[in-house]
Every structure is written in C-alpha cells, then in structure tokens.
Design a protein around this motif. Sequence first.
Motif, PDB file in Angstrom:
ATOM      1  N   CYS A  78     -24.404   4.407   9.897  1.00 53.87           N
ATOM      2  CA  CYS A  78     -23.261   3.830   9.183  1.00 53.87           C
ATOM      3  C   CYS A  78     -23.780   3.087   7.957  1.00 53.87           C
ATOM      4  O   CYS A  78     -24.520   2.106   8.084  1.00 53.87           O
ATOM      5  N   SER A  79     -23.429   3.550   6.779  1.00 54.52           N
ATOM      6  CA  SER A  79     -23.949   2.944   5.545  1.00 54.52           C
ATOM      7  C   SER A  79     -23.011   1.915   4.938  1.00 54.52           C
ATOM      8  O   SER A  79     -23.415   1.143   4.072  1.00 54.52           O
ATOM      9  N   LEU A  80     -21.743   1.902   5.374  1.00 53.79           N
ATOM     10  CA  LEU A  80     -20.781   0.968   4.777  1.00 53.79           C
ATOM     11  C   LEU A  80     -19.655   0.673   5.744  1.00 53.79           C
ATOM     12  O   LEU A  80     -19.137   1.569   6.406  1.00 53.79           O
ATOM     13  N   TYR A  81     -19.302  -0.602   5.859  1.00 53.15           N
ATOM     14  CA  TYR A  81     -18.084  -0.994   6.590  1.00 53.15           C
ATOM     15  C   TYR A  81     -17.450  -2.119   5.790  1.00 53.15           C
ATOM     16  O   TYR A  81     -17.919  -3.239   5.799  1.00 53.15           O
ATOM     17  N   LYS A  82     -16.389  -1.795   5.081  1.00 51.77           N
ATOM     18  CA  LYS A  82     -15.770  -2.748   4.157  1.00 51.77           C
ATOM     19  C   LYS A  82     -14.373  -3.126   4.608  1.00 51.77           C
ATOM     20  O   LYS A  82     -13.540  -2.267   4.884  1.00 51.77           O
ATOM     21  N   VAL A  83     -14.123  -4.433   4.676  1.00 50.10           N
ATOM     22  CA  VAL A  83     -12.797  -4.956   4.991  1.00 50.10           C
ATOM     23  C   VAL A  83     -12.178  -5.460   3.697  1.00 50.10           C
ATOM     24  O   VAL A  83     -12.730  -6.352   3.050  1.00 50.10           O
ATOM     25  N   GLY A  84     -11.053  -4.883   3.300  1.00 49.18           N
ATOM     26  CA  GLY A  84     -10.430  -5.244   2.034  1.00 49.18           C
ATOM     27  C   GLY A  84      -9.712  -6.578   2.083  1.00 49.18           C
ATOM     28  O   GLY A  84      -9.730  -7.294   3.094  1.00 49.18           O
ATOM     29  N   ASP A  85      -9.076  -6.923   0.977  1.00 48.79           N
ATOM     30  CA  ASP A  85      -8.307  -8.167   0.906  1.00 48.79           C
ATOM     31  C   ASP A  85      -6.939  -7.961   1.548  1.00 48.79           C
ATOM     32  O   ASP A  85      -6.383  -6.856   1.519  1.00 48.79           O
ATOM     33  N   PRO A  86      -6.349  -9.011   2.118  1.00 50.61           N
ATOM     34  CA  PRO A  86      -5.028  -8.914   2.743  1.00 50.61           C
ATOM     35  C   PRO A  86      -3.969  -8.456   1.745  1.00 50.61           C
ATOM     36  O   PRO A  86      -4.025  -8.799   0.562  1.00 50.61           O
ATOM     37  N   LYS A  87      -3.012  -7.682   2.242  1.00 50.72           N
ATOM     38  CA  LYS A  87      -1.940  -7.156   1.396  1.00 50.72           C
ATOM     39  C   LYS A  87      -0.622  -7.248   2.158  1.00 50.72           C
ATOM     40  O   LYS A  87      -0.543  -6.822   3.324  1.00 50.72           O
ATOM     41  N   ILE A  88       0.411  -7.798   1.529  1.00 51.58           N
ATOM     42  CA  ILE A  88       1.713  -7.941   2.164  1.00 51.58           C
ATOM     43  C   ILE A  88       2.561  -6.707   1.881  1.00 51.58           C
ATOM     44  O   ILE A  88       2.774  -6.339   0.729  1.00 51.58           O
ATOM     45  N   VAL A  89       3.037  -6.063   2.943  1.00 48.14           N
ATOM     46  CA  VAL A  89       3.939  -4.921   2.815  1.00 48.14           C
ATOM     47  C   VAL A  89       5.068  -5.094   3.830  1.00 48.14           C
ATOM     48  O   VAL A  89       4.824  -5.214   5.033  1.00 48.14           O
ATOM     49  N   LYS A  90       6.296  -5.150   3.347  1.00 48.97           N
ATOM     50  CA  LYS A  90       7.470  -5.290   4.204  1.00 48.97           C
ATOM     51  C   LYS A  90       7.314  -6.463   5.174  1.00 48.97           C
ATOM     52  O   LYS A  90       7.520  -6.309   6.385  1.00 48.97           O
ATOM     53  N   ASP A  91       6.947  -7.596   4.644  1.00 42.74           N
ATOM     54  CA  ASP A  91       6.842  -8.848   5.398  1.00 42.74           C
ATOM     55  C   ASP A  91       5.661  -8.895   6.361  1.00 42.74           C
ATOM     56  O   ASP A  91       5.483  -9.874   7.079  1.00 42.74           O
ATOM     57  N   THR A  92       4.861  -7.848   6.408  1.00 36.28           N
ATOM     58  CA  THR A  92       3.696  -7.825   7.290  1.00 36.28           C
ATOM     59  C   THR A  92       2.425  -7.786   6.455  1.00 36.28           C
ATOM     60  O   THR A  92       2.354  -7.058   5.463  1.00 36.28           O
ATOM     61  N   GLU A  93       1.436  -8.563   6.881  1.00 34.65           N
ATOM     62  CA  GLU A  93       0.160  -8.584   6.165  1.00 34.65           C
ATOM     63  C   GLU A  93      -0.779  -7.538   6.764  1.00 34.65           C
ATOM     64  O   GLU A  93      -0.912  -7.424   7.983  1.00 34.65           O
ATOM     65  N   TRP A  94      -1.445  -6.786   5.880  1.00 31.93           N
ATOM     66  CA  TRP A  94      -2.303  -5.677   6.305  1.00 31.93           C
ATOM     67  C   TRP A  94      -3.713  -5.824   5.747  1.00 31.93           C
ATOM     68  O   TRP A  94      -3.921  -6.440   4.705  1.00 31.93           O
ATOM     69  N   LEU A  95      -4.657  -5.189   6.445  1.00 31.26           N
ATOM     70  CA  LEU A  95      -6.030  -5.071   5.963  1.00 31.26           C
ATOM     71  C   LEU A  95      -6.407  -3.595   5.924  1.00 31.26           C
ATOM     72  O   LEU A  95      -5.982  -2.806   6.767  1.00 31.26           O
TER      73      LEU A  95
END
Length: 277
Positions: A141-158
């Motif tokens: 495994c060469s990369l495991y990236k967690v992005g910044d939080p994003k709000i979509v339809k009142d729910t926060e996603w990663l």
Amino acid sequence: MIVDIPDVVEKINQNLPEQIRVWGYVRTIRSFHAKTLCDSRIYEYLIPTYVFNPDEKASCTQTSQSMTMDQSVEVKAEGSTDQKIIEIPVATIEEMIENRKYRITPEILNLVRTGFKEYEGIMFTCYELRAFIRTSSQIFCSLYKVGDPKIVKDTEWLSLKVQGQSFMLHQIRKMPVFKSYNKKCVVNGYEPIDYEKYREEIDEFKEKHIYSKIYEEECNDNTFQNWLNSIDAHKDRDFGYLNSEGVIPEWAIVKKSAQSNKEEAIGWEKNDSENDD
C-alpha cells in the motif's frame, strides 16, 4: 481506430449513455495492456463522519429496540447444531437526526488520518478467505489519504483514497496508475497516459453520477448506521476483536491444522488455474 475525425471524443460521447464518458486518447506501444501494465490502482471510498463519533450515545446499545424481521440474522456456530436469531436494531429517525448533526473534530480527524496512515508502505493481507494460506494475497500500500470533511445534504462526509498494487478479487477498479509504462513510452516517443489533463471534467462526472448516488442511498436507507448496528449486534461472536482496548479475544482467533491449510491451498490453486484470465 480512426482519430483524424474533428472532435472525435465529443462525437463518441454523443453516442454513449451519459454515465459512460471518454475523456481523451493516446497512441500506445503495440504491447500495451491496460491490466498487466498497471503499476497500481487507486480506490476511493466515501463515509459519513458520524461513524467516527466516539460519543457513547452513538452505540447500538442506546439505539431504539424497534426491530423488523428483515434485520434478523440467523447464526449457527461452527461445529454446533444450535441456532441463534440475532435481532439487529434499525436506525431510527431521531437517531439519524442526531447523526447528521455530527461534525468531526480536528482531534478525531487527525486520529482517523493517523490510523489509516499506518497501512502505508507495508505488506498486508487482503481480506479474503485465501488470505491466511497464500502469500499472493499480500500487497504493498503506497498511499492512504483521508480528505477534508465535506457537507452534503446536512451530512458530513470524508473521502478515503487508497493506492495499492492490487486488491481483492473482483473488487471494482476506479483509476489505474501507469507510472512505469509512462516512463517507457516517453522514451519511445509516445505520449504518456495522464488523467490530470481531464481532472476537472472527471471530478464533475464523479460528483454527478457516483457521489450523488452514494449520498442519496445513505439519506434514504441510513446505510452506515444500520451497518454499525449490525457490527455491534455481532460483537459477542463475530466481531469481538472490535473493542476500545484493542485486545483480540482468544475465541475470535481461527486456528487451522497444517493439513487443513495445505488442502485449502491446493483447492485455491486449482480453482485459480481453472479461472485464470
């Protein structure tokens, strides 16, 4: 392929369903093979941040005990004739209202990123049945990236992106990486395969045809909370190793004899040879 037609990419797309797009094309060397010359693959997963909520109230133990038979799971222990019906709580409206209010804190986000980062640069075993009897199920495994939080339809996603040499059998491929091939083709006067030229169009496409479906399914079916409820309901037997102490119970460890491992390995190798593509 005839490529000297003006606006050939646009004309191809006009005859395709909008869920299938051609972004561009390059001339490749004669021996090019999209599968075998791929160095690694990048997978992206979307997950609502409330699954990382450490609050005890998010636990299945506090969930309403409203059940339906659709969420009943019959469990039969190995070597036993006893059967046990496990009732899985269904996510309630009130519970989901609270879940969708959750916003991940910088401290928890850092913890999540640190945890996934542990998978980078090591050989680990794919989560499949053959994993413990075959070294071929280990990947880098060469990369495991967690992005910044994003709000979509009142729910926060990663967004979780993982890059590795290969993944589980039949797992969906999203975007191949041809780093080694690109070095070779440039030397021979060919244009490299470069997705970044189409990054804006690709991102818009994913947002419209992929991400939106995931958001909609979660909003309608409460998919992730019901998944968490299922895990919690099976902790006594199947998922006892998922605990805050990080201790794997002895009863959760599957032990096989050397003869059993050998027989299964032979079976897997035979099956692979018969289905080799």
